[in-house]
Design a protein around this motif. Structure first.
Motif, PDB file in Angstrom:
ATOM      1  N   THR A 227       0.796  -1.230   0.000  1.00 60.64           N
ATOM      2  CA  THR A 227       0.000   0.000   0.000  1.00 60.64           C
ATOM      3  C   THR A 227       0.828   1.279   0.000  1.00 60.64           C
ATOM      4  O   THR A 227       0.318   2.346  -0.330  1.00 60.64           O
ATOM      5  CB  THR A 227      -0.920   0.044   1.226  1.00 60.64           C
ATOM      6  OG1 THR A 227      -0.108   0.156   2.413  1.00 60.64           O
ATOM      7  CG2 THR A 227      -1.783  -1.212   1.309  1.00 60.64           C
ATOM      8  N   SER A 232       1.278   7.062   1.492  1.00 63.99           N
ATOM      9  CA  SER A 232       0.331   6.954   0.385  1.00 63.99           C
ATOM     10  C   SER A 232      -0.816   7.958   0.474  1.00 63.99           C
ATOM     11  O   SER A 232      -1.546   8.151  -0.503  1.00 63.99           O
ATOM     12  CB  SER A 232      -0.245   5.530   0.319  1.00 63.99           C
ATOM     13  OG  SER A 232      -0.990   5.234   1.485  1.00 63.99           O
ATOM     14  N   ILE A 233      -0.999   8.612   1.637  1.00 63.12           N
ATOM     15  CA  ILE A 233      -2.067   9.612   1.728  1.00 63.12           C
ATOM     16  C   ILE A 233      -1.519  11.041   1.680  1.00 63.12           C
ATOM     17  O   ILE A 233      -2.279  12.007   1.781  1.00 63.12           O
ATOM     18  CB  ILE A 233      -2.970   9.401   2.972  1.00 63.12           C
ATOM     19  CG1 ILE A 233      -2.183   9.535   4.273  1.00 63.12           C
ATOM     20  CG2 ILE A 233      -3.680   8.059   2.898  1.00 63.12           C
ATOM     21  CD1 ILE A 233      -2.247  10.886   4.903  1.00 63.12           C
ATOM     22  N   LEU A 235      -0.788  13.391  -0.552  1.00 66.64           N
ATOM     23  CA  LEU A 235      -1.073  13.526  -1.977  1.00 66.64           C
ATOM     24  C   LEU A 235      -1.412  14.948  -2.402  1.00 66.64           C
ATOM     25  O   LEU A 235      -1.410  15.251  -3.589  1.00 66.64           O
ATOM     26  CB  LEU A 235      -2.257  12.617  -2.348  1.00 66.64           C
ATOM     27  CG  LEU A 235      -2.075  11.120  -2.081  1.00 66.64           C
ATOM     28  CD1 LEU A 235      -3.422  10.415  -2.134  1.00 66.64           C
ATOM     29  CD2 LEU A 235      -1.113  10.524  -3.093  1.00 66.64           C
ATOM     30  N   ARG A 236      -1.740  15.804  -1.435  1.00 63.80           N
ATOM     31  CA  ARG A 236      -2.253  17.123  -1.768  1.00 63.80           C
ATOM     32  C   ARG A 236      -1.188  18.198  -1.587  1.00 63.80           C
ATOM     33  O   ARG A 236      -0.154  17.969  -0.972  1.00 63.80           O
ATOM     34  CB  ARG A 236      -3.464  17.442  -0.885  1.00 63.80           C
ATOM     35  CG  ARG A 236      -4.598  16.435  -1.017  1.00 63.80           C
ATOM     36  CD  ARG A 236      -5.666  16.638   0.063  1.00 63.80           C
ATOM     37  NE  ARG A 236      -6.201  17.979   0.042  1.00 63.80           N
ATOM     38  CZ  ARG A 236      -6.285  18.768   1.119  1.00 63.80           C
ATOM     39  NH1 ARG A 236      -5.870  18.336   2.298  1.00 63.80           N
ATOM     40  NH2 ARG A 236      -6.796  19.976   1.016  1.00 63.80           N
ATOM     41  N   TRP A 248     -10.744  15.093  -4.239  1.00 65.71           N
ATOM     42  CA  TRP A 248     -10.217  14.273  -3.154  1.00 65.71           C
ATOM     43  C   TRP A 248     -11.226  14.030  -2.034  1.00 65.71           C
ATOM     44  O   TRP A 248     -11.033  13.132  -1.217  1.00 65.71           O
ATOM     45  CB  TRP A 248      -8.970  14.937  -2.558  1.00 65.71           C
ATOM     46  CG  TRP A 248      -7.767  14.832  -3.454  1.00 65.71           C
ATOM     47  CD1 TRP A 248      -7.153  15.845  -4.122  1.00 65.71           C
ATOM     48  CD2 TRP A 248      -7.061  13.641  -3.790  1.00 65.71           C
ATOM     49  NE1 TRP A 248      -6.103  15.370  -4.863  1.00 65.71           N
ATOM     50  CE2 TRP A 248      -6.020  14.011  -4.669  1.00 65.71           C
ATOM     51  CE3 TRP A 248      -7.203  12.300  -3.429  1.00 65.71           C
ATOM     52  CZ2 TRP A 248      -5.125  13.087  -5.200  1.00 65.71           C
ATOM     53  CZ3 TRP A 248      -6.309  11.382  -3.961  1.00 65.71           C
ATOM     54  CH2 TRP A 248      -5.285  11.774  -4.833  1.00 65.71           C
ATOM     55  N   LEU A 252     -10.839  10.699   0.351  1.00 66.25           N
ATOM     56  CA  LEU A 252     -10.301  10.787   1.707  1.00 66.25           C
ATOM     57  C   LEU A 252     -11.395  10.652   2.763  1.00 66.25           C
ATOM     58  O   LEU A 252     -11.121  10.220   3.892  1.00 66.25           O
ATOM     59  CB  LEU A 252      -9.515  12.085   1.878  1.00 66.25           C
ATOM     60  CG  LEU A 252      -8.247  12.152   1.001  1.00 66.25           C
ATOM     61  CD1 LEU A 252      -7.538  13.494   1.169  1.00 66.25           C
ATOM     62  CD2 LEU A 252      -7.291  11.012   1.322  1.00 66.25           C
ATOM     63  N   VAL A 255     -11.433   6.996   3.270  1.00 69.40           N
ATOM     64  CA  VAL A 255     -10.303   6.614   4.128  1.00 69.40           C
ATOM     65  C   VAL A 255     -10.630   6.915   5.590  1.00 69.40           C
ATOM     66  O   VAL A 255     -10.406   6.098   6.489  1.00 69.40           O
ATOM     67  CB  VAL A 255      -9.019   7.350   3.698  1.00 69.40           C
ATOM     68  CG1 VAL A 255      -7.886   7.092   4.695  1.00 69.40           C
ATOM     69  CG2 VAL A 255      -8.596   6.915   2.301  1.00 69.40           C
ATOM     70  N   ARG A 256     -11.180   8.101   5.846  1.00 75.05           N
ATOM     71  CA  ARG A 256     -11.557   8.484   7.213  1.00 75.05           C
ATOM     72  C   ARG A 256     -12.583   7.516   7.786  1.00 75.05           C
ATOM     73  O   ARG A 256     -12.447   7.061   8.934  1.00 75.05           O
ATOM     74  CB  ARG A 256     -12.130   9.895   7.215  1.00 75.05           C
ATOM     75  CG  ARG A 256     -12.673  10.343   8.580  1.00 75.05           C
ATOM     76  CD  ARG A 256     -13.720  11.425   8.425  1.00 75.05           C
ATOM     77  NE  ARG A 256     -14.872  10.962   7.658  1.00 75.05           N
ATOM     78  CZ  ARG A 256     -15.733  11.775   7.049  1.00 75.05           C
ATOM     79  NH1 ARG A 256     -15.572  13.084   7.112  1.00 75.05           N
ATOM     80  NH2 ARG A 256     -16.763  11.271   6.374  1.00 75.05           N
ATOM     81  N   LEU A 291      -6.940  14.566   7.530  1.00 77.72           N
ATOM     82  CA  LEU A 291      -7.123  14.281   6.110  1.00 77.72           C
ATOM     83  C   LEU A 291      -7.761  15.446   5.362  1.00 77.72           C
ATOM     84  O   LEU A 291      -7.820  15.446   4.128  1.00 77.72           O
ATOM     85  CB  LEU A 291      -7.995  13.035   5.937  1.00 77.72           C
ATOM     86  CG  LEU A 291      -7.363  11.710   6.358  1.00 77.72           C
ATOM     87  CD1 LEU A 291      -8.407  10.598   6.340  1.00 77.72           C
ATOM     88  CD2 LEU A 291      -6.188  11.343   5.448  1.00 77.72           C
TER      89      LEU A 291
END
Length: 303
Positions: A227, A232-233, A235-236, A248, A252, A255-256, A291
């Motif tokens: 992963t 990997s998170i 990204l921004r 996004w 996200l 993910v949260r 996030l």
């Protein structure tokens, strides 16, 4: 690796000669990768027994940092701390005592960003560029040529370093001006060691639940390799809250929601087993805001 220069593109510029100061646990495997650099390598370390294998392999040896500077155009420095970096750069037999204008000094040691800025200003008065270029990946990454290097310095200095650095790194990024490389390394290592602390919590929960910790470790390493782990998170371009119509936001938010569910289950298990998980509790409440999508329903409901 030589490149063409000049108005008509017919002038070939030979590769720079590289100097390397400090052949310890990290420096040695990095310098070993530079033995193949076509411009040549000059090495310096206080221990003759460490230098000898390099000269046997074709590198030149220098007794002082000044002797390195008299020969090399790009100089890597891998020593222990800020004081040693200062001595290597500005000491009586330091790089600046012999460096020619246009020399680039790359400090790979993790030092204070203020130290890098201070030394860069002193070097600039001599026509020399100093960049902070901390590394990530450990000795294993150095041996494999798979380090990441975070460079703080001018575009011109970065351009001169990029090719020789690719001998020991498969990722070389310019973080910004001098000091930015160190700041990026500190942010990266903050994540690293907070994650280690979280791993301690996970092990305490697993142990209390009667699980085999070594098997847990195998699962974690396997899944992180697939992963990409926490990186990997990232990204921004900003940590600002994400508008609901942003690309996004649904990604996200998902993910949260997954994270809050799993964290709530882990915290419930910890309550039953009487295990304190302060980092997990903090993550439960801060995951969504971190996030950029705000707390989810579970975090809002939990007291």
């Amino acid at each position: 690796m030589p490149h063409r220069d000049g108005m008509n593109g017919d002038t070939e510029t030979p590769p720079v000669q590289v100097g390397f100061i400090g052949l310890g646990d990290m420096g040695k495997p990095m310098a070993e990768r530079l033995l193949a650099w076509p411009g040549g390598l000059v090495v310096c370390d206080l221990r003759p027994e460490v230098v000898e294998p390099f000269t046997a392999a074709g590198a030149k040896a220098a007794a002082t940092a000044a002797e390195v500077a008299a020969q090399a155009e790009v100089i890597s420095v891998v020593v222990v701390n800020d004081d040693q970096v200062r001595a290597v750069v500005t000491g009586p037999d330091g790089i600046l005592s012999a460096a020619r204008p246009g020399t680039v000094i790359a400090v790979h040691s993790t030092i204070a960003d203020e130290t890098a800025i201070e030394l860069a200003a002193e070097c600039a008065r001599h026509g020399v560029d100093l960049v902070d270029a901390p590394i990530s990946g450990g000795a294993g990454g150095a041996q494999q040529g798979r380090l990441a290097v975070m460079v703080g310095g001018s575009e011109a200095a970065y351009a001169r370093l990029r090719e020789p650095f690719r001998c020991f790194a498969d990722l070389v990024v310019r973080a910004g001006e001098v000091g930015a490389g160190t700041r990026m390394k500190l942010a990266r290592n903050l994540l690293h060691f907070v994650a280690f602390t979280a791993a301690g919590e996970a092990q305490r929960l697993a142990e209390a639940a009667g699980l085999d910790l070594r098997k847990l470790g195998r699962v974690v390493r396997h899944s992180d390799a697939v992963t990409g782990g926490a990186g990997s998170i990232i990204l921004r371009d900003t940590t600002a809250p994400i508008p609901a119509d942003d690309f996004w936001f649904p990604i996200l938010s998902h993910v949260r929601n997954l994270g809050e569910k799993d964290l709530s289950l882990a915290l419930a298990l910890a309550d039953r087993l009487h295990v304190e998980l302060p980092l997990a509790q903090q993550a439960f409440t801060e995951l969504g805001p971190g996030l950029g999508v705000g707390a989810g329903a579970l975090a809002k409901e939990r007291p």
